[in-house]
Design a protein around this motif. Sequence first.
Motif, PDB file in Angstrom:
ATOM      1  N   GLU A   1      -4.771  -1.232   5.804  1.00  0.00           N
ATOM      2  CA  GLU A   1      -6.087  -1.820   6.093  1.00  0.00           C
ATOM      3  C   GLU A   1      -7.211  -0.961   5.523  1.00  0.00           C
TER       4      GLU A   1
ATOM      5  N   ARG B   1     -12.137 -10.620   0.452  1.00  0.00           N
ATOM      6  CA  ARG B   1     -11.661 -10.741  -0.922  1.00  0.00           C
ATOM      7  C   ARG B   1     -11.645 -12.182  -1.363  1.00  0.00           C
TER       8      ARG B   1
ATOM      9  N   ALA C   1      -7.987   3.214  -6.171  1.00  0.00           N
ATOM     10  CA  ALA C   1      -8.866   3.533  -5.034  1.00  0.00           C
ATOM     11  C   ALA C   1      -8.390   4.798  -4.323  1.00  0.00           C
TER      12      ALA C   1
ATOM     13  N   ALA D   1     -12.268  12.513  -3.978  1.00  0.00           N
ATOM     14  CA  ALA D   1     -13.544  12.747  -3.302  1.00  0.00           C
ATOM     15  C   ALA D   1     -13.378  13.551  -2.018  1.00  0.00           C
TER      16      ALA D   1
ATOM     17  N   THR E   1      -9.303   7.757  -6.320  1.00  0.00           N
ATOM     18  CA  THR E   1     -10.734   8.035  -6.192  1.00  0.00           C
ATOM     19  C   THR E   1     -11.040   8.741  -4.881  1.00  0.00           C
ATOM     20  N   LEU E   2     -10.516   8.174  -3.803  1.00  0.00           N
ATOM     21  CA  LEU E   2     -10.810   8.762  -2.499  1.00  0.00           C
ATOM     22  C   LEU E   2     -10.188  10.150  -2.390  1.00  0.00           C
TER      23      LEU E   2
ATOM     24  N   GLU F   1      -4.877  -1.517  -8.238  1.00  0.00           N
ATOM     25  CA  GLU F   1      -6.191  -1.303  -7.634  1.00  0.00           C
ATOM     26  C   GLU F   1      -6.096  -0.298  -6.479  1.00  0.00           C
ATOM     27  N   THR F   2      -5.052  -0.462  -5.707  1.00  0.00           N
ATOM     28  CA  THR F   2      -4.876   0.450  -4.578  1.00  0.00           C
ATOM     29  C   THR F   2      -4.678   1.882  -5.068  1.00  0.00           C
TER      30      THR F   2
ATOM     31  N   LEU G   1     -11.279  -0.123   1.273  1.00  0.00           N
ATOM     32  CA  LEU G   1     -11.708   0.785   0.211  1.00  0.00           C
ATOM     33  C   LEU G   1     -11.744   0.061  -1.132  1.00  0.00           C
ATOM     34  N   ARG G   2     -10.707  -0.672  -1.386  1.00  0.00           N
ATOM     35  CA  ARG G   2     -10.650  -1.436  -2.643  1.00  0.00           C
ATOM     36  C   ARG G   2     -11.848  -2.362  -2.737  1.00  0.00           C
TER      37      ARG G   2
ATOM     38  N   MET H   1      -7.045   1.039   2.984  1.00  0.00           N
ATOM     39  CA  MET H   1      -7.075   0.938   1.533  1.00  0.00           C
ATOM     40  C   MET H   1      -7.656  -0.401   1.095  1.00  0.00           C
ATOM     41  N   LYS H   2      -7.423  -1.398   1.896  1.00  0.00           N
ATOM     42  CA  LYS H   2      -7.939  -2.719   1.553  1.00  0.00           C
ATOM     43  C   LYS H   2      -9.475  -2.691   1.569  1.00  0.00           C
TER      44      LYS H   2
ATOM     45  N   LEU I   1     -15.030  -0.536  -3.518  1.00  0.00           N
ATOM     46  CA  LEU I   1     -15.109  -0.019  -4.881  1.00  0.00           C
ATOM     47  C   LEU I   1     -15.264  -1.151  -5.892  1.00  0.00           C
TER      48      LEU I   1
ATOM     49  N   THR J   1       0.837  -1.199   0.000  1.00  0.00           N
ATOM     50  CA  THR J   1       0.000   0.000   0.000  1.00  0.00           C
ATOM     51  C   THR J   1       0.866   1.241   0.000  1.00  0.00           C
TER      52      THR J   1
ATOM     53  N   ALA K   1     -16.414   5.548  -2.262  1.00  0.00           N
ATOM     54  CA  ALA K   1     -15.151   5.666  -1.541  1.00  0.00           C
ATOM     55  C   ALA K   1     -15.378   6.378  -0.209  1.00  0.00           C
TER      56      ALA K   1
END
Lengths: 834, 201
Positions: free
Chosen positions: B158, B201, A67, A74, A70-71, A63-64, B163-164, B160-161, B167, A32, B113
Motif C-alpha cells: 500500500e 490510479r 519508486a 532519499a 527513489t525513496l 514503477e514500483t 508512493l508510485r 509503495m502504491k 511520483l 510489490t 517521495a
Amino acid sequence: MNRPAPHAQPPIGPIGPMGPSGPMGPDDPRLTAYALDALDAADRAAVEAALAADLALRALVDETRAAAATLSAALPRDGASLTALQRQAILLRGTARPARLRRWTPFMLGSSAAAVVLLAIGLRATTVERRAVTLSAAPRSGADGAIVGGYMAGGPNASELRARYDSLRAAHAAATRAAQMSSTDAATPGLQKQLAKIQQDLADTTSKLQAEAAAAQQALDAARIQNLLELNLGDASQSLDPRLAEVLRRSRENQPASAPAAEIFEYRGFKIDPSRVNVVPGRSGEAVKIVAARGAFPARAGNGAPAGGPAPAGPVAHDTVEECTDVAAPRTHWEKVGDGWALVTEPESAGGEAYVLVEESPFLRVADARLSTFSIDVDTASYANVRRMLTAGQRPPADAVRVEELLNYFPYEYPAPSGTDPFAVHLEVAECPWEVSHRLVRVGIQGRAMERKARPPMNLVFLVDVSGSMNAPNKLPLVQASLRMLLEELNERDSVAIVVYAGASGLALPPTWCEQKAEIQRVIDDLRPGGSTNGAAGIELAYEIATQRFVKDGVNRVVLATDGDFNVGVTSQEALHALITTKAKSGVFLTCLGFGMGNLKDATLELLADKGNGNYGYIDSTREARKVLVDEASGTLVTIAKDVKLQVEFNPATVASYRLIGYDNRRLADRDFADDTKDAGEVGAGHRVTALYEVVPVGAPDAAAVAPTTEEPLRYGAKPAPVAAPAGPMAPEGDLAKELLTVKVRWKEPAGTVSTKREFPLVDGGASYGKASRDFQFAASVVGFGMKLRGSPYAAKLTWEAIAEWASSGLAFDPGGYRAEFADLVAKAKALPR
Amino acid sequence: MTAEDRTAWLQGALDQFERPLIAYATHLVGDVHAARDVVQDVFLRLLRASRTDVEPVLARWLYTVTRHRAVDHLRRGKVAARSNADALDGHPARDDAPTGPETLAMRDDARHALEALGRLSAGHQEVLRLRLSHGLSYADIALVTGLSVSHVGVRIHEGMKALRARLAEPASHAPTSAPPSAPPSVAPASAPRAASHGASR
C-alpha cells in the motif's frame, strides 16, 4: 481488510507459497514484494509467470522498483551518532563487567560498616532542617512574606521560636504536599484538618515572630557593625528632600564627597553625613539608592520607626526606607547577625533577585578606629553568581558583588604552616594600583593540610545531572561549587570519578586519584547543562565504576547531584530500586543531593537514598554545600581551627586611614576579638583566606581628604597628634614606629574552648606594585574588578584595561584554570554597555 | 569469551548499527536526543544479553529492542509527539535532517517521495523505512513490529502504491494542505490506510 478488490484475487495475498493458479491483480502485495526483491523462490516464480502474461503488471513492477529506489535514496540509512560519552559508557560497561567480577567480589562483602563513615555523617540532620525552609518557599502566604527579611533578637525565646517556625513551615509544606498528592477522597478530610491546624499554628507563630521582630529592630541597629540606611528614591527628581538632592547632585557631578559645606543632617531618624554616603545607581535605572553609613554616629533616634516595620508617613511620600531589599521569590535561611537572627533571602533567579544590602566599608581614620576586626568565615557564592550574570551579558547588581567572595574564590600560592600552628599568616604590602599614593596590604591565611591517616580513603563517583533543567544558578553552578569544595578536602588516597547523565549519559571523568586535582577541577568546571534526563543509564554506570574502584575499609559512594527531575529514562522505577538495593548490599552506598528543587520531586530522591542505604541532602547555597559536604561530612577531621578571628591594629604613626575591602557582612566588634564566647569562622584543612586593606599612609596627599569630617574638631589634621587620641596608647617609638600594622589572629583548637593568639607585624618595605608577588597582583585585580562592578566610589580611577592587565600577571599560577576564566570575565564586564 | 573479544564484538555492533538504529529511533520518538538515549539503552541491554543467543539474529534483536524501548519512551510521555511530516521531512533544525550538499542535490522526485512517505500512517512509514532504508526482510520486519508477515506485505504494498502515485504526479504540484496523517503511534495496532488512497490510479 474489506477493500473491494478489482480482481478475483483476494486483496491480501499471503506472502508464502501460493499456487500459480488464478490471475494476479495489481493489488497483489506479492507484486510489490517481488519488486523489492523480498520473495522466496516459489512466490517469485508465481509472480514471474503472471508478469510474463501481463504487460501492465510488468510496468507496475518497474514503477514500483523505481519508486523504491527513489525513496531508498532519499532516506538516509544512518541517523545521528551516539555522543562520545554514550559510546564510551557502553564500551566501558562492556569491558568492565568481567574484570569487576574477578577482582572485587571478595571485597564487596563485609566492608559496609566502614563505608558509611564519610558522607553518612550529618546529612540526615541537615536534611530535615533544610527542607523545612525549602519546602515552604514556594507556597508563600502573606504572613510568611511579611517576616522575610525580618530580624529577631537572640533572646531566650528566639531559638525556640525560630525552631518552631521552621518546623511549622516544614509541617505545613509537607501537609500541603500530602494533600496535593492524595487525590483520593478518603484521605483528604483528615489531611485537610491537619493542614488547617498547622496553618493556624503557623499564623500564631508568625505573629509572635513579627512582634519579636518589631521589638528587635533596635537591637538590629545595634547589632550591625555598620548601621546602614538604604533609600530607594524612585524618581529622585521629584520633591526630594533638598539636602538629599544635593548629595545626589554632588555624586553625579563627581564632586569629592568631602568638599566643603557638606553638613550632617537628619533624615527620617538617620543622621546622614554626606561625606560618608555612597550613591548607587538603581538597578533598573529608575531608582537611585543612597547608602548611608552611620559609622560612629549615635544609633538612630529612639522614637524613629523600626525600619522593617510599616513606613512612617514621612514628609516625602514616594521613597521608602529599607534595611533589606524586598523579596520577590524568597528562599530563606536564618543567619546570625550580631547577637540575633535574621531571616535572610538568598539570590535565586535573574529578574526577581533579592540581595541583602552590602554596604561598602568607608575609609576609617586610624585616630578613630585603631582596630579592624572580622571573622574569616567566607563564601565564594558571589563569584559564581557574578560569572553567571556576566556570561549572560548582564551587569550584576551592586549588592550581588561581594568582593571578599570574589577574592576567596581563587587559590593562592601561600606556603603551608611549618610549625604547630594550624595555619600560617602571610602578609604583603605594595603600592595600591588604583591609587598610587595608597598602600595595599594583603593578609593571607593558609590552613594546614589535613592529617591523612585521620580518615578512611574515599572512592567517590559523582553522578551529576546535566539535563536542561539544571540550567539555573542554584542548580548546576551550585553543584560545581559543591564538588569543588568537596574536592578541596580530598587527597591522593582518594579517588573521584564523574558520571553525567542527560541526553548523554557517560563518564565525564574516569576514576582519578585526587593528586590530579587540576584535571578533576577542569572536568567539574566543564560540566554544562543540556539535554533531556535519562538517569538510569547514568546510575548504572556510576555504580559500575564505584564497584571497580572499591576500597576495602574505605568510603565507597555514589553521590547523585540532581534537581530531582530524576526520571528513570527507559528503565522501570522498580528495576532502578532493585539495582540500588543490590548495590547497597555490596557496600556502595548512595548519597542524593538535591539542588534547587520544587516541592514534589524530592520524594524520588529520598526514596532512592533510602533504597541505597544512603542519605539525602538538600543544597540551596554554597554555605549549605560547605556544611553538608565539608563541615559535617568529614566532621571534625577537616576543621583544624575554629572561631578564627582576625584583628588588624594600625600604627597611627604610619597610617592615616584604612579601608577593609569587602567583608562587609563579616565585621566583628573590636571587643569581640578577645571574647572567647563569640563565635567566628572555622578554618578547614588546606583552606585559604585572603583579605585586602587599602591603607592611606601618613603624609599621602589625600590623607586629610579621605579622613571624614566629624564633629570632633580635635581630630582634624593630616597627622594624628598622639595627645589628641585619648583612647589609644601613646604613639610607638623606635622600631615599632616603622611598622605599618600588626595582624592578630585568635583561634581555638577544634575541640578547645580557650583561644590562642598570634601576632604578625608588618613593615612596609615600600614595594612598588610591579615588585609585588603575582598572587598579590592577581588579588588586586580581583578586588579592582569587584569594586568596579559595584560602581564603588573608591574605584573611580580604575579602568577595565588596568584590571585585565593585572589579572594577566597572575595567570602563571592557575590550578584549575580559574584565573584564566577570570580574565575572560573581565573582558565580558568591559564589553557591557555602560 | 575474553574481555577483548567482547569489546571487539561490541565495537563492531556499535559501528554497524549505531547510526541506523538512531535513524530508526528518531523516526519513532521524533527527537534525536531521546533517540540517542533509547539506542544507548539498547546497547546497554545488549551487554546483558547472552551473546550466543543474540549474535545470530543481531539486527533483528537490535531493531526489536529499539522499537520496544521507543514505545516505552513514548508511553512515558517524555517527548511531545511530533507530526509525521516533521519527523520525516528534512526539518531544518534537526540534526538528523539531511544537510548540506545532500539537501541541495536532492531531486524533486526524492522530495516528493519523502512527502508521500510523510502522508502515510506511522505504521506504513515504519515498515517502508525498515525495508527500504534498513534492508530488513519481511520476516524480520514482522518480528520487529509484531505484525504478521502478510500484514507487513500489505502495508509495504500500500505504501509503495501511494508512493508510485505521488511520483507520477506532475512536478509542479505544490504540497500545501496538511496530509491527514495519523499521529506517530507505533503501537502494533492496525493503522488507518487512508493515505494509500491519496491518489487514485
